[in-house]
Write a protein that holds these residues in place. Sequence first.
Motif, mmCIF file in Angstrom:
data_model
loop_
_atom_site.group_PDB
_atom_site.id
_atom_site.type_symbol
_atom_site.label_atom_id
_atom_site.label_comp_id
_atom_site.label_asym_id
_atom_site.label_seq_id
_atom_site.Cartn_x
_atom_site.Cartn_y
_atom_site.Cartn_z
ATOM 1 N N SER A 85 13.924 6.084 10.218
ATOM 2 C CA SER A 85 13.428 5.776 11.354
ATOM 3 C C SER A 85 11.919 5.178 11.094
ATOM 4 C CB SER A 85 13.212 6.677 12.521
ATOM 5 O OG SER A 85 12.609 7.826 12.356
ATOM 6 N N GLY A 86 10.914 4.601 11.814
ATOM 7 C CA GLY A 86 9.678 4.596 11.537
ATOM 8 C C GLY A 86 9.418 3.366 10.362
ATOM 9 N N PHE A 87 10.232 2.429 10.191
ATOM 10 C CA PHE A 87 10.086 1.703 8.949
ATOM 11 C C PHE A 87 9.034 0.848 9.221
ATOM 12 C CE2 PHE A 87 14.501 2.544 8.684
ATOM 13 C CZ PHE A 87 14.826 2.607 7.426
ATOM 14 N N SER A 88 8.072 0.633 8.142
ATOM 15 C CA SER A 88 7.024 -0.119 7.964
ATOM 16 C C SER A 88 6.588 -0.628 6.637
ATOM 17 C CB SER A 88 5.834 0.417 8.645
ATOM 18 O OG SER A 88 5.433 1.581 7.739
ATOM 19 N N VAL A 89 5.763 -1.667 6.437
ATOM 20 C CA VAL A 89 5.435 -1.884 5.169
ATOM 21 C C VAL A 89 3.829 -1.935 4.979
ATOM 22 C CG1 VAL A 89 7.425 -3.386 4.450
ATOM 23 C CG2 VAL A 89 5.469 -4.467 5.650
ATOM 24 N N THR A 90 3.444 -1.601 3.838
ATOM 25 C CA THR A 90 1.917 -1.589 3.616
ATOM 26 C C THR A 90 1.645 -2.186 2.158
ATOM 27 O OG1 THR A 90 2.182 0.830 2.749
ATOM 28 C CG2 THR A 90 1.367 0.527 5.012
ATOM 29 N N PRO A 91 0.596 -2.973 2.253
ATOM 30 C CA PRO A 91 0.271 -3.788 0.897
ATOM 31 C C PRO A 91 -0.017 -2.830 -0.057
ATOM 32 C CG PRO A 91 -1.387 -4.170 2.429
ATOM 33 C CD PRO A 91 -0.204 -3.594 3.330
ATOM 34 N N ILE A 92 0.109 -2.849 -1.476
ATOM 35 C CA ILE A 92 -0.472 -1.921 -2.368
ATOM 36 C C ILE A 92 -1.613 -2.426 -2.855
ATOM 37 C CG2 ILE A 92 0.193 -0.989 -4.779
ATOM 38 C CD1 ILE A 92 3.114 -1.356 -4.456
ATOM 39 N N SER A 93 -2.589 -1.417 -2.803
ATOM 40 C CA SER A 93 -4.053 -1.456 -3.324
ATOM 41 C C SER A 93 -4.403 -2.043 -4.672
ATOM 42 C CB SER A 93 -4.806 -0.515 -2.999
ATOM 43 O OG SER A 93 -6.189 -0.439 -3.394
ATOM 44 N N GLY A 94 -4.980 -3.271 -4.873
ATOM 45 C CA GLY A 94 -5.231 -3.571 -6.192
ATOM 46 C C GLY A 94 -4.163 -4.644 -6.622
ATOM 47 N N GLY A 95 -3.128 -4.817 -5.784
ATOM 48 C CA GLY A 95 -1.936 -5.925 -6.107
ATOM 49 C C GLY A 95 -2.213 -7.274 -5.722
ATOM 50 N N PHE A 96 -1.003 -8.026 -5.204
ATOM 51 C CA PHE A 96 -0.962 -9.287 -4.930
ATOM 52 C C PHE A 96 -1.704 -9.427 -3.651
ATOM 53 C CE2 PHE A 96 1.336 -12.655 -2.641
ATOM 54 C CZ PHE A 96 0.858 -13.610 -3.497
ATOM 55 N N ASN A 97 -1.599 -8.474 -2.732
ATOM 56 C CA ASN A 97 -2.307 -8.812 -1.380
ATOM 57 C C ASN A 97 -3.806 -8.726 -1.367
ATOM 58 O OD1 ASN A 97 -3.286 -7.300 1.502
ATOM 59 N ND2 ASN A 97 -1.578 -8.933 1.893
ATOM 60 N N THR A 98 -4.428 -9.679 -0.660
ATOM 61 C CA THR A 98 -6.120 -9.682 -0.591
ATOM 62 C C THR A 98 -6.351 -9.501 1.033
ATOM 63 O OG1 THR A 98 -5.670 -12.128 -0.327
ATOM 64 C CG2 THR A 98 -5.899 -11.306 -2.552
ATOM 65 N N ASP A 99 -5.709 -9.404 1.945
ATOM 66 C CA ASP A 99 -6.074 -9.265 3.195
ATOM 67 C C ASP A 99 -5.558 -8.123 3.849
ATOM 68 O OD1 ASP A 99 -3.501 -9.692 3.696
ATOM 69 O OD2 ASP A 99 -4.050 -11.719 4.757
ATOM 70 N N GLY A 100 -5.141 -7.199 3.337
ATOM 71 C CA GLY A 100 -4.603 -6.041 3.893
ATOM 72 C C GLY A 100 -3.409 -5.837 4.953
ATOM 73 N N SER A 101 -2.741 -7.151 4.929
ATOM 74 C CA SER A 101 -1.656 -7.463 5.963
ATOM 75 C C SER A 101 -0.336 -8.102 5.133
ATOM 76 C CB SER A 101 -2.170 -8.344 7.114
ATOM 77 O OG SER A 101 -0.999 -8.803 8.111
ATOM 78 N N VAL A 102 0.665 -7.512 5.796
ATOM 79 C CA VAL A 102 2.030 -8.108 5.040
ATOM 80 C C VAL A 102 3.018 -8.193 6.332
ATOM 81 C CG1 VAL A 102 4.004 -7.619 3.273
ATOM 82 C CG2 VAL A 102 1.837 -6.758 3.003
ATOM 83 N N ASN A 103 3.704 -9.556 6.439
ATOM 84 C CA ASN A 103 4.709 -9.710 7.307
ATOM 85 C C ASN A 103 5.860 -8.813 7.156
ATOM 86 O OD1 ASN A 103 2.967 -11.604 8.703
ATOM 87 N ND2 ASN A 103 3.520 -13.114 6.975
ATOM 88 N N PHE A 104 6.419 -8.438 8.259
ATOM 89 C CA PHE A 104 7.442 -7.535 7.930
ATOM 90 C C PHE A 104 8.624 -7.816 9.267
ATOM 91 C CE2 PHE A 104 9.155 -3.229 8.806
ATOM 92 C CZ PHE A 104 10.299 -3.209 7.756
#
Length: 231
Positions: free
Chosen positions: A83-102
């Motif tokens: 339960s409680g599935f979520s995603v968080t961007p990996i710091s220093g990776g591809f993401n630049t705005d702290g938000s990922v669509n899930f």
Amino acid sequence: MFKQLLLMSAVLIGSVQVSSAAIIVVVGNGTGQLNSVQVTAGDTVSIPFAIYADTPTDLTSYDIAIDFNGDGDGFDAASSSFSGFSVTPISGGFNTDGSVNFTTSTAQGNDAFPGTNYDFLVSDGASSTTLPSPSGTALGLFNLNFNTALGTALGIYDVEFVVSTNGFGDSPIGPGTQSSFVTTPAVQPFAAENGSFEITAAAVPEPGSMLALAGVFAAGGIRQLRRKKRA
């Protein structure tokens, strides 16, 4: 406590081979069920997803379909084990705005192509980023996070990047559900180095440890009694 799930399985979906792929998605460390990470039932788990290329490639955005538990079906919201599935961007990776669509999928899909359906779709876009090569320097994308129930059945559970959601790799089972990458060069084949984790029982203290603990508590109780008598 979060456990980064390393030592994952190199299971490929579909007919695409890693050796001929220009883009490879790595689940955990991509090294297989043979080395499944041990997770105690009741833990909160975080599985990293990363990406690399074996030819020069720039990535602008992605849609990654995930099959959780390797059942080839859509997400079962009634499951009490996870339960409680979520995603968080990996710091220093591809993401630049702290938000990922899930998003989640309940599609049961086409039985003629088992293993082509998915539970989750993760999407993100950023400035064009050159993908690293080789895999030892894979670029972090996101963590898939979830909770495990105390009563979760012991055993190995797969977490897989679904290369194709319809068995052909040319069209999705629904709008926006195809795993895809916007890259330069514009068209690149892709493949997966997939992962797994193993639910294990909580460790039971050895009899000697139990006796030692009992001795500590007993000694503490005796000291408390002596203090009371002196008072």
